[in-house]
Design a protein around this motif. Structure first.
Motif, PDB file in Angstrom:
ATOM      1  N   ARG A 197       3.974   2.390   6.223  1.00  0.00           N
ATOM      2  CA  ARG A 197       4.759   1.720   7.251  1.00  0.00           C
ATOM      3  C   ARG A 197       3.903   0.937   8.236  1.00  0.00           C
ATOM      4  NH1 ARG A 197       9.634   1.708   4.930  1.00  0.00           N
ATOM      5  NH2 ARG A 197      10.173   3.779   4.147  1.00  0.00           N
ATOM      6  N   ARG A 198       2.591   0.986   8.094  1.00  0.00           N
ATOM      7  CA  ARG A 198       1.707   0.267   9.005  1.00  0.00           C
ATOM      8  C   ARG A 198       1.226  -1.028   8.366  1.00  0.00           C
ATOM      9  NH1 ARG A 198      -1.008   5.302   9.006  1.00  0.00           N
ATOM     10  NH2 ARG A 198      -2.839   4.237   8.172  1.00  0.00           N
ATOM     11  N   LEU A 199       0.709  -1.922   9.203  1.00  0.00           N
ATOM     12  CA  LEU A 199       0.215  -3.201   8.709  1.00  0.00           C
ATOM     13  C   LEU A 199      -1.040  -3.021   7.863  1.00  0.00           C
ATOM     14  CD1 LEU A 199       0.316  -6.300   8.692  1.00  0.00           C
ATOM     15  CD2 LEU A 199      -1.023  -6.266  10.810  1.00  0.00           C
ATOM     16  N   LEU A 200      -1.935  -2.118   8.281  1.00  0.00           N
ATOM     17  CA  LEU A 200      -3.202  -1.905   7.581  1.00  0.00           C
ATOM     18  C   LEU A 200      -3.337  -0.450   7.174  1.00  0.00           C
ATOM     19  CD1 LEU A 200      -5.620  -3.923   9.917  1.00  0.00           C
ATOM     20  CD2 LEU A 200      -4.709  -4.654   7.696  1.00  0.00           C
ATOM     21  N   PRO A 201      -3.919  -0.172   6.018  1.00  0.00           N
ATOM     22  CA  PRO A 201      -4.110   1.205   5.560  1.00  0.00           C
ATOM     23  C   PRO A 201      -5.388   1.819   6.126  1.00  0.00           C
ATOM     24  CG  PRO A 201      -4.861  -0.270   3.861  1.00  0.00           C
ATOM     25  CD  PRO A 201      -4.350  -1.145   4.981  1.00  0.00           C
ATOM     26  N   VAL A 202      -5.671   1.566   7.396  1.00  0.00           N
ATOM     27  CA  VAL A 202      -6.908   2.038   8.024  1.00  0.00           C
ATOM     28  C   VAL A 202      -6.538   2.856   9.254  1.00  0.00           C
ATOM     29  CG1 VAL A 202      -9.068   1.361   9.138  1.00  0.00           C
ATOM     30  CG2 VAL A 202      -8.177   0.012   7.222  1.00  0.00           C
ATOM     31  N   TRP A 210       0.825  -1.201   0.000  1.00  0.00           N
ATOM     32  CA  TRP A 210       0.000   0.000   0.000  1.00  0.00           C
ATOM     33  C   TRP A 210       0.860   1.253   0.000  1.00  0.00           C
ATOM     34  CZ3 TRP A 210      -2.508  -3.631   3.669  1.00  0.00           C
ATOM     35  CH2 TRP A 210      -3.714  -4.135   3.159  1.00  0.00           C
ATOM     36  N   VAL A 211       0.315   2.309  -0.601  1.00  0.00           N
ATOM     37  CA  VAL A 211       1.008   3.597  -0.665  1.00  0.00           C
ATOM     38  C   VAL A 211       0.655   4.418   0.564  1.00  0.00           C
ATOM     39  CG1 VAL A 211       1.251   5.744  -1.982  1.00  0.00           C
ATOM     40  CG2 VAL A 211       1.028   3.556  -3.184  1.00  0.00           C
ATOM     41  N   ASP A 212       1.634   5.087   1.139  1.00  0.00           N
ATOM     42  CA  ASP A 212       1.384   5.972   2.271  1.00  0.00           C
ATOM     43  C   ASP A 212       0.509   7.141   1.808  1.00  0.00           C
ATOM     44  OD1 ASP A 212       2.489   8.600   3.864  1.00  0.00           O
ATOM     45  OD2 ASP A 212       2.375   6.847   5.157  1.00  0.00           O
ATOM     46  N   SER A 213      -0.596   7.353   2.490  1.00  0.00           N
ATOM     47  CA  SER A 213      -1.564   8.368   2.061  1.00  0.00           C
ATOM     48  C   SER A 213      -0.991   9.783   2.127  1.00  0.00           C
ATOM     49  CB  SER A 213      -2.836   8.264   2.909  1.00  0.00           C
ATOM     50  OG  SER A 213      -2.545   8.457   4.283  1.00  0.00           O
ATOM     51  N   GLU A 235      10.755   2.306  -1.570  1.00  0.00           N
ATOM     52  CA  GLU A 235      10.390   2.208  -0.157  1.00  0.00           C
ATOM     53  C   GLU A 235       9.867   3.523   0.400  1.00  0.00           C
ATOM     54  OE1 GLU A 235      13.233   1.304  -1.486  1.00  0.00           O
ATOM     55  OE2 GLU A 235      13.066  -0.886  -1.429  1.00  0.00           O
ATOM     56  N   GLY A 236      10.234   4.630  -0.223  1.00  0.00           N
ATOM     57  CA  GLY A 236       9.786   5.929   0.260  1.00  0.00           C
ATOM     58  C   GLY A 236       8.300   6.176   0.080  1.00  0.00           C
ATOM     59  N   TRP A 237       7.650   5.404  -0.804  1.00  0.00           N
ATOM     60  CA  TRP A 237       6.217   5.575  -1.050  1.00  0.00           C
ATOM     61  C   TRP A 237       5.371   4.599  -0.243  1.00  0.00           C
ATOM     62  CZ3 TRP A 237       5.587   9.961  -3.362  1.00  0.00           C
ATOM     63  CH2 TRP A 237       6.515  10.399  -4.310  1.00  0.00           C
TER      64      TRP A 237
END
Length: 215
Positions: A180-185, A90-93, A175-177
């Protein structure tokens, strides 16, 4: 009425002569023309059609000689990162929102004379939205170091100087995009959680309670 004295007339004549002398300035080597500044600018937006609310439907591709990074939305509207055809996660929002804002506000710094050599292609940033593609090609840095040579493929071979931040976008590691969390929630948005036979749910009072798998 008394006539002006000779002293008064002499002072008036001297003042007029000094004013004329300053205006004529016979000792000036040459007359320097007044600098003319234009209020018009050649700055223009690179992606003028992008709107803030279109990010959920947009795919962004960062194309370099090393490969293509694609930030594409899935069925749930969450962007995922792909390197060529391999999914990375997933992409960091926040990173995605910052990139979208940068692309929307990115502008040219100045035009480049026709026939100028932009140098080797560094990469291309493309936005695919509703079946349309907009892109900018990024080339070598300018000799004065203020920006990068770039071009807009849909406008032909005309070259521009664009902001150096666009080069940093192409250089960023995959990796910069990534998130860093397990879930995108966001925790505040979650209403239930199931994990290995254990189920929890948030009640109307906002408190979490075990609903399955435990007391």
């Amino acid at each position: 009425m008394r006539a002006p004295s000779s002293v008064t007339l002499a002072l008036v004549a001297a003042a007029v002569g000094m004013a004329a002398l300053v205006h004529a300035d016979p000792w000036a080597a040459e007359r320097a023309p007044a600098p003319m500044l234009s209020a018009q600018s050649v700055a223009r937006r690179l992606f003028p059609e992008l709107a803030e609310g279109e990010l959920a439907r947009a795919t962004i591709e960062l194309r370099t000689p090393a490969g293509t990074l694609r930030l594409a939305p899935d069925e749930e509207g969450q962007h995922r990162l792909w390197q060529d055809d391999a999914p990375l996660g997933w992409v960091d929002s926040e990173a995605l929102a910052g990139l979208w804002s940068s692309l929307r506000m990115a502008t040219t710094l100045r035009a480049v004379a026709p026939g100028s050599e932009p140098g080797p292609l560094r990469g291309e940033i493309a936005v695919l939205l509703d079946g349309r593609e907009q892109s900018v090609r990024i080339c070598a840095p300018t000799s004065d170091g203020v920006g990068l040579y770039g071009s807009l493929p849909h406008e032909g071979e005309a070259a521009w100087v664009v902001e150096p931040e666009l080069g940093a976008v192409l250089d960023q590691a995959p990796e910069g995009w990534l998130l860093r969390r397990l879930l995108p929630v966001e925790p505040a948005d979650a209403v239930a959680l199931q994990w290995d036979g254990l189920a929890l749910a948030r009640g109307a009072d906002g408190l979490w309670r075990v609903t399955e798998g435990g007391p």
